[in-house]
Design an enzyme around this catalytic site. Structure first.
Site, PDB file in Angstrom:
ATOM      1  N   GLU A 107      35.545  42.117  30.516  1.00  0.00           N
ATOM      2  CA  GLU A 107      36.319  41.645  31.764  1.00  0.00           C
ATOM      3  C   GLU A 107      36.637  42.620  32.439  1.00  0.00           C
ATOM      4  O   GLU A 107      37.029  43.992  31.949  1.00  0.00           O
ATOM      5  CB  GLU A 107      37.200  40.630  31.219  1.00  0.00           C
ATOM      6  CG  GLU A 107      38.477  40.291  31.988  1.00  0.00           C
ATOM      7  CD  GLU A 107      37.602  39.207  33.209  1.00  0.00           C
ATOM      8  OE1 GLU A 107      36.711  39.733  33.815  1.00  0.00           O
ATOM      9  OE2 GLU A 107      38.272  38.148  33.398  1.00  0.00           O
ATOM     10  N   ASP A 108      36.832  42.529  33.724  1.00  0.00           N
ATOM     11  CA  ASP A 108      37.463  43.756  34.515  1.00  0.00           C
ATOM     12  C   ASP A 108      39.133  43.855  34.268  1.00  0.00           C
ATOM     13  O   ASP A 108      39.561  44.963  34.184  1.00  0.00           O
ATOM     14  CB  ASP A 108      37.369  43.642  36.258  1.00  0.00           C
ATOM     15  CG  ASP A 108      37.547  42.006  36.497  1.00  0.00           C
ATOM     16  OD1 ASP A 108      38.034  41.277  35.851  1.00  0.00           O
ATOM     17  OD2 ASP A 108      37.191  41.874  37.709  1.00  0.00           O
ATOM     18  N   ASP A 147      45.204  39.437  33.774  1.00  0.00           N
ATOM     19  CA  ASP A 147      46.301  39.245  34.770  1.00  0.00           C
ATOM     20  C   ASP A 147      47.266  38.304  34.112  1.00  0.00           C
ATOM     21  O   ASP A 147      47.912  38.738  33.176  1.00  0.00           O
ATOM     22  CB  ASP A 147      45.769  38.997  36.190  1.00  0.00           C
ATOM     23  CG  ASP A 147      46.988  38.891  37.132  1.00  0.00           C
ATOM     24  OD1 ASP A 147      47.944  39.811  37.041  1.00  0.00           O
ATOM     25  OD2 ASP A 147      46.673  38.384  38.227  1.00  0.00           O
ATOM     26  N   PHE A 158      48.398  45.065  42.872  1.00  0.00           N
ATOM     27  CA  PHE A 158      46.953  44.712  43.033  1.00  0.00           C
ATOM     28  C   PHE A 158      45.989  45.931  43.171  1.00  0.00           C
ATOM     29  O   PHE A 158      46.199  46.631  43.975  1.00  0.00           O
ATOM     30  CB  PHE A 158      46.974  43.791  44.255  1.00  0.00           C
ATOM     31  CG  PHE A 158      45.903  42.938  44.302  1.00  0.00           C
ATOM     32  CD1 PHE A 158      45.658  41.771  43.415  1.00  0.00           C
ATOM     33  CD2 PHE A 158      44.627  43.397  45.017  1.00  0.00           C
ATOM     34  CE1 PHE A 158      44.545  40.917  43.557  1.00  0.00           C
ATOM     35  CE2 PHE A 158      43.345  42.562  44.969  1.00  0.00           C
ATOM     36  CZ  PHE A 158      43.487  41.368  44.092  1.00  0.00           C
ATOM     37  N   ARG A 201      34.627  46.438  46.209  1.00  0.00           N
ATOM     38  CA  ARG A 201      34.233  46.400  44.832  1.00  0.00           C
ATOM     39  C   ARG A 201      33.229  47.990  44.658  1.00  0.00           C
ATOM     40  O   ARG A 201      33.425  48.401  43.474  1.00  0.00           O
ATOM     41  CB  ARG A 201      33.058  45.330  44.566  1.00  0.00           C
ATOM     42  CG  ARG A 201      33.723  44.029  44.346  1.00  0.00           C
ATOM     43  CD  ARG A 201      32.762  43.114  43.978  1.00  0.00           C
ATOM     44  NE  ARG A 201      33.085  41.668  44.186  1.00  0.00           N
ATOM     45  CZ  ARG A 201      33.960  40.807  43.507  1.00  0.00           C
ATOM     46  NH1 ARG A 201      34.541  41.542  42.365  1.00  0.00           N
ATOM     47  NH2 ARG A 201      34.208  39.740  43.788  1.00  0.00           N
TER      48      ARG A 201
HETATM   49  P1  IMP Z   1      44.005  36.052  35.163  1.00  0.00           P
HETATM   50  O1  IMP Z   1      43.435  34.645  35.071  1.00  0.00           O
HETATM   51  O2  IMP Z   1      45.160  35.739  36.146  1.00  0.00           O
HETATM   52  O3  IMP Z   1      44.104  36.920  34.088  1.00  0.00           O
HETATM   53  O4  IMP Z   1      43.064  36.640  36.347  1.00  0.00           O
HETATM   54  C1  IMP Z   1      42.061  37.394  35.870  1.00  0.00           C
HETATM   55  C2  IMP Z   1      41.263  37.557  37.207  1.00  0.00           C
HETATM   56  O5  IMP Z   1      41.596  37.524  38.427  1.00  0.00           O
HETATM   57  C3  IMP Z   1      40.281  38.778  36.999  1.00  0.00           C
HETATM   58  O6  IMP Z   1      39.118  38.715  36.377  1.00  0.00           O
HETATM   59  C4  IMP Z   1      40.227  39.364  38.567  1.00  0.00           C
HETATM   60  O7  IMP Z   1      39.018  38.894  38.931  1.00  0.00           O
HETATM   61  C5  IMP Z   1      41.294  38.802  39.273  1.00  0.00           C
HETATM   62  N1  IMP Z   1      42.399  39.816  39.507  1.00  0.00           N
HETATM   63  C6  IMP Z   1      43.514  39.819  38.668  1.00  0.00           C
HETATM   64  N2  IMP Z   1      44.176  40.964  39.286  1.00  0.00           N
HETATM   65  C7  IMP Z   1      43.527  41.298  40.080  1.00  0.00           C
HETATM   66  C8  IMP Z   1      43.708  42.629  40.862  1.00  0.00           C
HETATM   67  O8  IMP Z   1      44.844  43.300  40.898  1.00  0.00           O
HETATM   68  N3  IMP Z   1      42.726  43.138  41.512  1.00  0.00           N
HETATM   69  C9  IMP Z   1      41.623  42.453  41.611  1.00  0.00           C
HETATM   70  N4  IMP Z   1      41.358  41.113  40.902  1.00  0.00           N
HETATM   71  C10 IMP Z   1      42.439  40.741  40.240  1.00  0.00           C
HETATM   72 MG    MG Z   2      37.350  38.759  37.238  1.00  0.00          MG
END
Ligand code: IMP
Ligand code: MG
Length: 172
Positions: A96-97, A100, A149, A162
């Protein structure tokens, strides 16, 4: 484009960290048959670089998940493809990238666990602990970051940036 963004990690720093992660993961899975599940779109660059640091053959599949609309706040988790392979009895590593709130991976883990993989672990390039809503076990982590962010190296803002070779913080 670069004037709008402060560099957080340079391409050299990312490369170095991925080398270390690659060694760590190789040590653990060298004697197993590992199946990578790359979460699209954000992880495509990270996964491509990471698997080239492995010193053993690996299988890779892709799953599109979306959790953001066009803004910077977390939306609804949507898994857009069928799970691309039979997980039962396999060693699976999700790539995963960024984690959050944790909602995306928590939802995915709950689905994947039902298929009884032999093991199921997570490798995330980035983690923002300040925004945690759900606890997600991260087995391999690139960098822990502040609540900002970030874009680049696969991560987008409204589908752009990207392609930046570094990870940066959006200004303003
Ligand atoms: P989560 O479900 O809140 O953990 O969000 C995860 C997804 O939100 C990641 O896989 C990203 O695609 C996107 N995301 C969360 N934070 C960022 C950020 O700072 N930049 C870009 N994408 C983000
Ligand atoms: Mg993602």
């Amino acid at each position: 484009m670069i004037g709008l963004i402060d560099i957080l990690y340079t391409d050299e720093q990312i490369k170095q960290r991925i080398k270390e992660l690659g060694e760590e993961i190789s040590q653990e899975y060298r004697s197993e048959s590992l199946h990578i599940l790359c979460i699209l779109k954000g992880s495509f660059i990270f996964a491509a670089d990471l698997i080239r640091e492995f010193d053993f053959p690996v299988k890779i599949d892709f799953l599109r998940i979306s959790s953001y609309g066009s803004g910077t706040t977390s939306g609804k988790v949507k898994i857009m493809d069928d799970i691309p392979f039979e997980l039962e009895g396999k060693h699976v590593l999700i790539v995963e990238d960024i984690i959050d709130t944790g909602n995306t991976l928590s939802a995915l883990l709950n689905i994947l666990k039902k298929s009884n993989p032999a093991s199921l672990k997570i490798c995330s390039l980035l983690h923002k602990p300040a925004r945690k809503e759900v606890e997600v076990p991260i087995d391999y982590l690139g960098f822990e970051i502040e609540d900002k962010f970030v874009v680049g190296y696969g991560l987008d803002f409204d589908e752009r940036y990207r392609n930046l070779p570094f990870i940066g913080i959006m200004k303003g």
